[in-house]
Enzyme design. Structure first.
Site, PDB file in Angstrom:
ATOM      1  N   LYS A  50       0.829  -1.206   0.000  1.00  0.00           N
ATOM      2  CA  LYS A  50       0.000   0.000   0.000  1.00  0.00           C
ATOM      3  C   LYS A  50       0.867   1.262   0.000  1.00  0.00           C
ATOM      4  O   LYS A  50       0.547   2.254  -0.668  1.00  0.00           O
ATOM      5  CB  LYS A  50      -0.950  -0.027   1.201  1.00  0.00           C
ATOM      6  CG  LYS A  50      -2.047  -1.088   1.057  1.00  0.00           C
ATOM      7  CD  LYS A  50      -2.729  -1.422   2.366  1.00  0.00           C
ATOM      8  CE  LYS A  50      -3.712  -2.573   2.161  1.00  0.00           C
ATOM      9  NZ  LYS A  50      -4.318  -3.069   3.416  1.00  0.00           N
ATOM     10  N   GLN A  80      -5.024  -2.023   9.641  1.00  0.00           N
ATOM     11  CA  GLN A  80      -4.729  -3.300   9.003  1.00  0.00           C
ATOM     12  C   GLN A  80      -5.165  -4.476   9.882  1.00  0.00           C
ATOM     13  O   GLN A  80      -4.761  -4.589  11.037  1.00  0.00           O
ATOM     14  CB  GLN A  80      -3.215  -3.395   8.714  1.00  0.00           C
ATOM     15  CG  GLN A  80      -2.803  -4.677   8.010  1.00  0.00           C
ATOM     16  CD  GLN A  80      -3.393  -4.792   6.615  1.00  0.00           C
ATOM     17  OE1 GLN A  80      -3.327  -3.862   5.827  1.00  0.00           O
ATOM     18  NE2 GLN A  80      -3.972  -5.947   6.319  1.00  0.00           N
ATOM     19  N   ASP A 114     -11.299   1.884   3.679  1.00  0.00           N
ATOM     20  CA  ASP A 114     -11.527   0.453   3.492  1.00  0.00           C
ATOM     21  C   ASP A 114     -12.972   0.161   3.092  1.00  0.00           C
ATOM     22  O   ASP A 114     -13.281  -0.908   2.569  1.00  0.00           O
ATOM     23  CB  ASP A 114     -11.200  -0.319   4.788  1.00  0.00           C
ATOM     24  CG  ASP A 114      -9.861  -1.026   4.723  1.00  0.00           C
ATOM     25  OD1 ASP A 114      -9.390  -1.307   3.602  1.00  0.00           O
ATOM     26  OD2 ASP A 114      -9.279  -1.302   5.790  1.00  0.00           O
TER      27      ASP A 114
END
Length: 275
Positions: A48, A92, A115
């Protein structure tokens, strides 16, 4: 080829960010929280960060120890929510046992939820008013749009019903006017449900849950699963057999994974626009 489609998307995002910079708008900023030293999570976070560098997004890393308290995580999320220089927040997964993932997701501002997991954003998708969309399912839709295939009316089967992938995937397909069947680990006659699918999306978290000879001739097959077996990365569809029957099939690796990261970059730019 998810790598190629993702590269094209990243190129477009970079172009958009450059144009906005020319107009005096700062680059978007993504904050990533990583708890502990899970090797897989570290790889995902590194990918990312690399994507952020490619498109011109500023990334902030918040690395926390395994024994961090839930209260401390929520305090950090709240601080990032209130920081006008931060556009997107990503925590995460997986989180340690002492940190309730649902609480953390709920604590993220819906406008910074890149997300696409916040209940408000899932709800907006459900009522056909999508805003920040779950990266993997929306990435799949972007892959499908490159095929120049009419999805409307297509019989679609989703194998897997998780909050992060399976459920929002079904909602995304409903938006495309597919006729959607969603299956889970308790589904009876999974073989028959798979065999009826003109479009099959598999995200059950079980290696080779779908046998290749179940696939309908000419179907589109999207394999979201990632499993590490004997040092190799494999999916959830028996690829070697399925590829002989499918019209299109996504590989693992190199299929959906790059699309998830590219869509995260797009969500970060959208989040900045929302602010």
């Amino acid at each position: 080829d998810g790598k190629k489609i993702a590269a094209d998307l990243l190129s477009q995002i970079k172009h958009d960010i450059t144009l906005r910079e020319d107009d005096g708008i700062r680059r978007p900023c993504l904050a990533v929280l990583l708890i502990g030293d899970n090797p897989a999570s570290e790889v995902y976070v590194r990918n990312k960060k690399i994507a952020c560098e490619k498109v011109g997004i500023k990334s902030i890393s918040v690395d926390l120890k395994d024994d961090v308290s839930e209260e401390e995580v929520l305090t950090i999320v709240n601080k990032l929510n209130n920081d006008p220089e931060v556009d997107g927040i990503l925590v995460q997964s997986p989180l340690p046992d002492q940190v309730n993932e649902d609480l953390v997701i709920d604590a993220i501002s819906p406008n910074k939820d890149v997300d696409g997991f916040h209940p408000l954003n899932i709800g907006l998708l459900a009522i056909k008013k999508p805003r920040l969309r779950s990266c993997t399912p929306y990435g799949v839709i972007k892959m499908l749009k490159t095929l120049n295939v009419n999805l409307s009316g297509m019989r679609a089967t989703v194998v897997g019903a998780s909050n992060h992938v399976g459920r929002p995937m079904a909602l995304e397909l409903l938006l495309e006017n597919c006729t959607v069947t969603i299956c889970n680990s308790k589904t009876i006659d999974l073989k028959d449900k798979v065999g009826q699918a003109e479009l099959l999306v598999v995200a059950a978290g079980i290696q080779n849950i779908v046998e290749g000879d179940w696939i309908r001739k000419g179907a589109i097959v999207i394999d979201i699963g990632i499993n590490r077996v004997d040092g190799q990365v494999v999916g959830e569809v028996e690829f070697s057999v399925a590829k002989e029957k499918a019209a299109f099939i996504s590989p693992v690796p190199g299929g959906v994974g790059p699309m998830t990261v590219a869509t995260l970059m797009e969500n970060t730019l959208i989040a900045q626009k929302l602010s």
